[in-house]
Design an enzyme around this catalytic site. Structure first.
Site, PDB file in Angstrom:
ATOM      1  N   SER A  97     132.580  39.487  -7.717  1.00 19.35           N
ATOM      2  CA  SER A  97     133.089  40.296  -6.596  1.00 19.35           C
ATOM      3  C   SER A  97     132.844  39.672  -5.226  1.00 19.35           C
ATOM      4  O   SER A  97     133.408  40.131  -4.236  1.00 19.35           O
ATOM      5  CB  SER A  97     132.451  41.676  -6.620  1.00 19.35           C
ATOM      6  OG  SER A  97     133.107  42.469  -7.574  1.00 19.35           O
ATOM      7  N   LYS A 108     135.807  38.797  -3.272  1.00 17.11           N
ATOM      8  CA  LYS A 108     136.725  39.784  -2.687  1.00 17.11           C
ATOM      9  C   LYS A 108     136.889  39.673  -1.162  1.00 17.11           C
ATOM     10  O   LYS A 108     138.024  39.651  -0.671  1.00 17.11           O
ATOM     11  CB  LYS A 108     136.296  41.205  -3.083  1.00 17.11           C
ATOM     12  CG  LYS A 108     136.470  41.479  -4.588  1.00 17.11           C
ATOM     13  CD  LYS A 108     135.789  42.784  -4.981  1.00 17.11           C
ATOM     14  CE  LYS A 108     135.950  43.079  -6.480  1.00 17.11           C
ATOM     15  NZ  LYS A 108     135.159  44.261  -6.869  1.00 17.11           N
ATOM     16  N   TYR A 116     143.335  37.528 -10.340  1.00 16.54           N
ATOM     17  CA  TYR A 116     142.072  38.166  -9.931  1.00 16.54           C
ATOM     18  C   TYR A 116     140.925  37.749 -10.858  1.00 16.54           C
ATOM     19  O   TYR A 116     139.832  37.419 -10.394  1.00 16.54           O
ATOM     20  CB  TYR A 116     142.253  39.693  -9.919  1.00 16.54           C
ATOM     21  CG  TYR A 116     140.959  40.454  -9.821  1.00 16.54           C
ATOM     22  CD1 TYR A 116     140.275  40.557  -8.613  1.00 16.54           C
ATOM     23  CD2 TYR A 116     140.411  41.074 -10.956  1.00 16.54           C
ATOM     24  CE1 TYR A 116     139.070  41.246  -8.536  1.00 16.54           C
ATOM     25  CE2 TYR A 116     139.208  41.767 -10.883  1.00 16.54           C
ATOM     26  CZ  TYR A 116     138.539  41.846  -9.669  1.00 16.54           C
ATOM     27  OH  TYR A 116     137.350  42.519  -9.592  1.00 16.54           O
ATOM     28  N   TYR A 137     129.068  48.155  -2.917  1.00 14.99           N
ATOM     29  CA  TYR A 137     129.527  49.267  -3.752  1.00 14.99           C
ATOM     30  C   TYR A 137     128.970  50.589  -3.221  1.00 14.99           C
ATOM     31  O   TYR A 137     128.870  50.786  -2.022  1.00 14.99           O
ATOM     32  CB  TYR A 137     129.149  49.059  -5.225  1.00 14.99           C
ATOM     33  CG  TYR A 137     129.413  47.668  -5.710  1.00 14.99           C
ATOM     34  CD1 TYR A 137     130.707  47.164  -5.706  1.00 14.99           C
ATOM     35  CD2 TYR A 137     128.384  46.848  -6.129  1.00 14.99           C
ATOM     36  CE1 TYR A 137     130.964  45.873  -6.138  1.00 14.99           C
ATOM     37  CE2 TYR A 137     128.631  45.562  -6.566  1.00 14.99           C
ATOM     38  CZ  TYR A 137     129.920  45.074  -6.557  1.00 14.99           C
ATOM     39  OH  TYR A 137     130.163  43.817  -6.974  1.00 14.99           O
ATOM     40  N   VAL A 170     128.684  41.099  -9.943  1.00 14.02           N
ATOM     41  CA  VAL A 170     127.957  41.509 -11.157  1.00 14.02           C
ATOM     42  C   VAL A 170     127.218  40.370 -11.849  1.00 14.02           C
ATOM     43  O   VAL A 170     126.342  40.619 -12.669  1.00 14.02           O
ATOM     44  CB  VAL A 170     128.860  42.168 -12.236  1.00 14.02           C
ATOM     45  CG1 VAL A 170     129.262  43.550 -11.839  1.00 14.02           C
ATOM     46  CG2 VAL A 170     130.044  41.305 -12.569  1.00 14.02           C
TER      47      VAL A 170
HETATM   48  N1  GLN Z   1     135.263  40.465 -12.327  1.00 12.53           N
HETATM   49  C1  GLN Z   1     134.439  41.623 -12.165  1.00 12.53           C
HETATM   50  C2  GLN Z   1     135.231  42.910 -12.492  1.00 12.53           C
HETATM   51  O1  GLN Z   1     136.320  43.070 -12.048  1.00 12.53           O
HETATM   52  C3  GLN Z   1     133.918  41.669 -10.793  1.00 12.53           C
HETATM   53  C4  GLN Z   1     133.138  42.901 -10.536  1.00 12.53           C
HETATM   54  C5  GLN Z   1     131.944  42.685  -9.706  1.00 12.53           C
HETATM   55  O2  GLN Z   1     131.455  41.611  -9.481  1.00 12.53           O
HETATM   56  N2  GLN Z   1     131.387  43.797  -9.285  1.00 12.53           N
HETATM   57  O3  GLN Z   1     134.756  43.759 -13.219  1.00 12.53           O
END
Ligand code: GLN
Length: 616
Positions: free
Chosen positions: A68, A71, A193, A245, A263
């Protein structure tokens, strides 16, 4: 062998790593099966300064997938491609308070709350301009390469793993397509993505990506721009409000820096203008944030007092010192009569030495000081020698200040801006009067500006010394001589004219004459006239060359006519012979030379004491 000195910054980061390495709370993410294989004990920290210096501790070069943390960077690329207005139609910028993978789309429009949750991120990826899905991924990789300074690759195993299992994200893609937030094939966009999330990075990459945002979008190591300046604040804003988050509120409350987590266990935090920090430790908490990385960032913020709402800011620091022409003058050697006049009226010319970064507050404090005395002021010089940066707001305020002062008959000059090449265009963008802007930046140095302001002030008053000196008594050297003695001296002097630009004295030449300036101005240059540095100048009614005249040493500098100049030359030999032929005249002149030197020495002492008194 002596060990190299260790930076306390480096030691602190290592001590944090040691302190938190024992924390085993949280779990390695398993919903992407490949991530479950990560060694949970890996732990790296890297801090990159906004000028590109890296401090690293632990596994700072171990590669993991960015997840993430991609992003905000892809959001920046989409902003560069489409602009903010368009992007706001595709995703909002409100924190959702939901988990990262929540399917939270606006009921009516289908617009995701923000680009940091998966729905908003997939919508954002769909906005990266490309002719094909491959080109979209290629452009995303190139963009990351601008931030890290090296080509980027995708971790194929993690990508495959997420591609096989990412049904929830696919569902989000289809919903977005249904609401026409995505306007092309949702499968290809979700695939892009997944690939962007699987880009391999290490802590040093993250830190430098953060440092690039801290440095207004320019990678401080390579000098390459990674994102448009104007979009950096958009990216940092969504990181600050939504980057962690559903812990985003707690994070900004505690740590006070825009940040983003992923994550796989990475966290990237940015202190705007100062640095980026990348931390990697795979065990994550229920909100999906790395447990140890949270602790490291909180501790760094607390120890170094980095919370953004507690800025280390001191508006008064922009003012270094100020003085008027009554207290300190340019390097121009002037006739004592002129100097006395400047001492009496010099408060109408004021120099402000400014320092540091100029933004709104620092500029406001300067404006207040300048305005306070501007009623009686004829000219104001703002010396920018110690200014390190000027933002657009400050440049605009400076232009407004100069325009306001001009209305009241006060001239403003900004000097020593050589290391601020964008200042003039910044001012010119706001102030369309190009003649006024030229005038504002007319003098490269404060000394040149002061010289001009002194002349301008003397012109406005009745100059004590005429522009052409016929009476020999005007010269200091002739003080106390009787009429007859003056005639003797006059008989020894030889008139000489020098057109503008002619060299009057050459460095290293034998000193054969003293020069009395009857009209014009001469400049003293250490190097070649016009290219070296001009260290002083002499006005009408003063004398040049008396040092070598006294000690017989060779000339120490070049002296050039700055306009058409007329001098009377006094030969050293003639002066020495006077010791026998006219001992009284010889003694008087010698005394006068000593007094003249004392006056110059006093000026130097005064200059130095003003500087040291105000700086202490
Ligand atoms: N690729 C992961 C997902 O879409 C990224 C999520 C994350 O890092 N929080 O679930």
């Amino acid at each position: 062998m002596s060990a190299a000195h260790r930076s306390p910054i480096q030691s602190f980061l290592e001590s944090l790593r040691a302190r938190y390495a024992g924390v085993r709370d949280g779990q390695v993410a398993t919903y992407i099966p490949e991530l479950a294989k990560t060694d949970p004990d890996l732990f790296g920290i890297c801090l990159a300064t906004a000028d590109g210096f890296l401090y690293e501790a632990g596994d700072s070069r171990h590669q993991f997938t960015v997840q993430s943390i991609s992003k905000p960077f892809v959001y920046g690329l989409a902003l560069d491609d489409n602009g903010t207005q368009h992007m706001l139609t595709k995703t909002g910028v409100e924190p959702s308070g939901d988990a990262f993978n929540a399917i939270s789309l606006h009921r009516a429009t289908g617009r995701p709350c923000n680009p940091m949750i998966n729905a908003g991120a997939i919508a954002t990826t769909g906005q990266v301009r490309a002719d094909s899905p491959q080109q979209r991924v290629a452009r995303i990789l190139e963009m990351f390469g601008r931030y890290t300074g090296h080509p980027m690759g995708i971790d194929g195993a993690v990508y495959e793993s997420e591609n096989r299992t990412g049904h929830r994200n696919r569902a989000i893609g289809h919903l977005l397509r249904n609401f026409e937030i995505l306007d092309d094939d949702p499968t290809a966009t979700v695939d892009a993505y997944f690939q962007q999330c699987s880009i391999a990075v290490h802590c040093a990459d993250l830190a430098l990506m953060g440092a690039t945002l801290a440095n207004q979008g320019v990678n401080p190591v390579t000098g390459v721009r990674a994102i448009e300046d104007a979009h950096v604040e958009n990216v940092l804003s969504v990181m600050a409000s939504c980057g962690m988050y559903d812990f985003s509120g707690g994070w900004i409350y505690n740590v006070g820096m825009p940040a983003k987590s992923g994550v796989s266990g990475g966290v990237l935090a940015v202190l705007p203008g100062q640095f980026g920090i990348g931390v990697f430790s795979p065990r994550i908490d229920e909100q999906g944030n790395s447990v140890r990385a949270l602790k490291v960032c909180a501790e760094v913020s607390r120890a170094w007092e980095l919370h953004q709402f507690n800025p280390p800011y001191c508006p008064r620091s922009s003012h270094r010192l100020s003085y008027s022409c009554a207290e300190r003058n340019s390097s121009r050697i002037r006739h004592p009569g002129d100097l006395a006049c400047l001492r009496d009226n010099g408060s109408r010319v004021r120099v402000f030495e400014i320092q540091g970064n100029l933004a709104f507050s620092t500029t406001e404090s300067i404006i207040r000081k300048v305005i306070a005395g501007s009623g009686e002021q004829r000219s104001v010089i703002l010396d920018f020698h110690h200014v390190t940066a000027v933002n657009n707001a400050a440049a605009r305020l400076l232009a407004d200040l100069a325009a306001e002062l001009a209305l009241r008959g006060t001239s403003t000059f900004v000097t020593h801006t050589q290391r601020l090449p964008s200042l003039r265009p910044q001012v010119a963008a706001h102030w369309t009067d190009t003649v006024a802007v030229d005038r504002l930046f007319r003098f490269s140095s404060t000394d040149l500006a002061l010289e001009w302001c002194e002349d301008d002030l003397l012109d406005a008053l009745t100059r004590p010394v005429p522009t052409r000196v016929e009476d020999l008594r005007t010269f200091e050297i002739a003080a106390g001589l009787t009429e007859q003695e003056l005639d003797v001296l006059d008989g020894l002097l030889a008139r000489q004219r020098y057109p503008r630009g002619e060299v009057i004295i050459r460095r290293d030449d034998e000193a054969t004459n003293l020069f009395l300036i009857r009209s014009g101005v001469v400049g003293v240059w250490l190097g070649e006239p016009g290219t070296g540095s001009r260290v002083a100048s002499f006005s009408v009614g003063t004398m040049v060359g008396e040092l070598a005249f006294l000690d017989g040493a060779r000339r120490s500098a070049n002296v050039v006519a700055e306009c058409d100049v007329e001098c009377s030359l006094f030969d050293v030999g003639d002066f020495l012979r006077m010791q026998d032929s006219h001992p009284r005249i010889h003694a008087t002149i010698l005394r006068n030379l000593a007094v003249s030197l004392a006056t110059k020495l006093r000026k130097v002492n005064r200059d130095v004491s003003i500087l040291s008194a105000q700086r202490s």
